[in-house]
Design a protein around this motif. Structure first.
Motif, mmCIF file in Angstrom:
data_model
loop_
_atom_site.group_PDB
_atom_site.id
_atom_site.type_symbol
_atom_site.label_atom_id
_atom_site.label_comp_id
_atom_site.label_asym_id
_atom_site.label_seq_id
_atom_site.Cartn_x
_atom_site.Cartn_y
_atom_site.Cartn_z
ATOM 1 N N GLN A 63 0.826 -1.211 0.000
ATOM 2 C CA GLN A 63 0.000 0.000 0.000
ATOM 3 C C GLN A 63 0.865 1.267 0.000
ATOM 4 O O GLN A 63 0.555 2.236 -0.712
ATOM 5 C CB GLN A 63 -0.919 -0.007 1.222
ATOM 6 N N ASN A 90 -4.780 -4.077 -3.931
ATOM 7 C CA ASN A 90 -4.413 -2.763 -4.467
ATOM 8 C C ASN A 90 -4.263 -2.828 -5.991
ATOM 9 O O ASN A 90 -3.457 -2.101 -6.579
ATOM 10 C CB ASN A 90 -3.095 -2.286 -3.834
ATOM 11 N N THR A 106 -4.332 0.355 -8.366
ATOM 12 C CA THR A 106 -3.120 1.181 -8.264
ATOM 13 C C THR A 106 -1.946 0.503 -8.951
ATOM 14 O O THR A 106 -1.172 1.142 -9.674
ATOM 15 C CB THR A 106 -2.770 1.446 -6.784
#
Length: 500
Positions: free
Chosen positions: A11, A123, A126
């Motif tokens: 992250q 994630n 992203t």
């Protein structure tokens, strides 16, 4: 080891996580960025380490290792090991944090891999954004940088093995690991297993040493070995053996892959004697490959700075290139002669498909010039077709193009010649009534293109149109010469500029 730290890493550092994920999947090759990203991941796990990416370690049967003396994680990055690199990384980090049992380290490795993949999935949007920006790391600059990194890291690892082998932890044989996990429940058994590991390691190294000593003796009978090497072997055989063993580490992984043979039957051995046999067998296999490379001139043994050095020749990267137009541009003599030294330095050795190898053998002792000419053209043609080139019509009678190909929007004009005593003779055409020039010269290519037009063959006309258009607009016309004999074929690049 807390999996939450790995989630947190993905992250907080999505760019680094993307690099690792893409490298793991084989979609990104850049070693510098990969090493830096793995170091960040280690820091997230509370371990500030150096990272070595190596190619030599797979020949020791090692996917990874942890050097306690230098606080370094060693990861083998040969293609077969990349998919498991996070698992191996976690395993070695566990050793660095004091977990000595292989089975426990294995569990840590698997948990790190699972947590990393879970973090990627959580994630994903992203990560996908960074994927689009990353590229694939397959450009020439990155590949050249990779070779320097591998050369340096391989050498560091070999030096560390020589200086402090007892400080480096790596995996035991499959059978011993399984035996330990199933039957070692008490301290005494664990200690016996640990001692056996040390005995195995020592025996394995002893087997390798025997193989290198034999190689040093046998090397005297190989071509391409300078006289000073013979003198070094005579005066300091042990020192020469050590130098050669270290030199092996600097040879590019692509070349190792052509010589590597894994003897998995031996990898389940128990006793130190079996491990000595394994070390001897695997190093002998690798050194046999080096012998072949020495004979071919791909790898050289030389004396530099008072010591013996084994290294890849300047032509190694060129030999590994897929596109002959990326090879260095060479010049022929005024009469079209290409001498052997130019071919050795600048040529690309090509391997025709298996179905063509028998045709290559037909060249042995064949005195029929027409038949051997056709055979050589078939061998060269098979290489270009199997490498993704589109063949165009190129025939306009005698003394015409042997082949014209198209790839990625560029033209390749190909001339196939006998490779005689490792040299090539292009036709000078001195007796030609129309002064058509030496084969592959500007004059010759333009005159042969005119001859394609005269055939009135629709396909030949299309080829002529493409060549004329490329010349008139200044686009590349790659001039490639292929030399063929009964044992090998070599491509050479004569440049890509044709002007009127």
């Amino acid at each position: 080891m807390n999996p939450a730290r790995i989630f947190d890493f993905v992250q907080k550092h999505p760019e680094a996580a993307t690099v690792i994920e893409q490298f793991k999947n084989g979609d990104y090759d850049g070693l510098l960025a990969t090493k830096g990203s793995i170091q960040l991941l280690a820091q997230a796990l509370g371990q500030d380490v150096d990272v070595l990416t190596t190619s030599i370690t797979s020949f020791l049967g090692i996917k990874g290792a942890f050097d306690h003396q230098t606080n370094t994680v060693v990861l083998d990055v040969n293609q077969d090991n990349r998919t498991g690199i996070i698992d191996t990384f976690g395993h070695e980090i566990a050793h660095g944090q004091g977990i000595s049992k292989e089975t426990s380290a294995d569990l840590v490795g698997k948990s790190v891999d699972w947590a990393f993949e879970s973090g990627i999935k959580n994630n994903q949007s992203t990560i996908d954004q960074y994927k689009a920006q990353l590229g694939d790391g397959k450009d020439l600059n990155t590949q050249a940088q990779n070779q320097e990194i591998l050369k340096n890291d391989n050498q560091i690892f070999v030096d560390n093995i020589s200086e402090h082998p007892d400080s480096i932890e790596d995996k035991t044989s499959y059978k011993q690991s399984i035996s330990n996990s199933l039957f070692c429940w008490n301290k005494e058994c664990t200690e016996q297993f640990k001692n056996l590991d040390k005995a195995q390691e020592a025996a394995y190294r002893q087997g390798q040493d025997r193989a290198v000593s034999k190689f040093v003796n046998d090397i005297k009978n190989l071509p391409n070995v300078p006289r000073e090497v013979y003198e070094a072997i005579k005066n300091d055989p042990k020192g020469t053996a050590v130098a050669i063993l270290k030199g092996i580490a600097s040879i590019p992984s692509e070349i190792w892959d052509t010589t590597k043979i894994i003897s998995k039957v031996n990898a389940v051995g128990d006793s130190p004697a079996e491990f000595e046999k394994l070390g001897n067998a695997e190093m002998t296999t690798a050194l046999n490959g080096i012998s072949a490379l020495l004979s071919a001139g791909t790898v050289t043994v030389s004396k530099k700075g008072g010591g013996i050095v084994i290294e890849a020749t300047k032509s190694v990267k060129r030999i590994l290139q897929n596109d002959p137009a990326k090879l260095p541009t060479i010049k022929t003599s005024a009469g079209g002669y290409i001498k052997a030294s130019i071919i050795t330095e600048n040529g690309k050795i090509i391997d025709p498909p298996k179905e063509v190898l028998n045709k290559q053998k037909e060249l042995i002792g064949n005195k029929d010039k027409n038949a051997t000419g056709i055979l050589r053209e078939e061998i060269a043609d098979s290489y270009f077709k199997n490498s993704g080139y589109t063949k165009l019509e190129s025939k306009c009678g005698s003394n015409c193009f042997d082949g014209v190909y198209m790839k990625n929007g560029e033209l390749y004009v190909v001339e196939v010649k006998p490779l005689s005593r490792n040299a090539i003779n292009l036709s000078s055409n001195k007796n030609s009534p129309n002064n058509i020039g030496v084969q592959m010269s500007n004059e010759w290519i333009i005159s042969r293109t005119d001859e394609l037009v005269k055939t009135r063959n629709p396909q030949a006309l299309k080829t002529a149109e493409l060549i004329n258009k490329a010349i008139d607009t200044g686009k590349p016309v790659n001039k490639i010469v292929v030399g063929v004999n009964d044992s090998r074929a070599v491509t050479l690049n004569l440049g890509n500029k044709v002007t009127r």
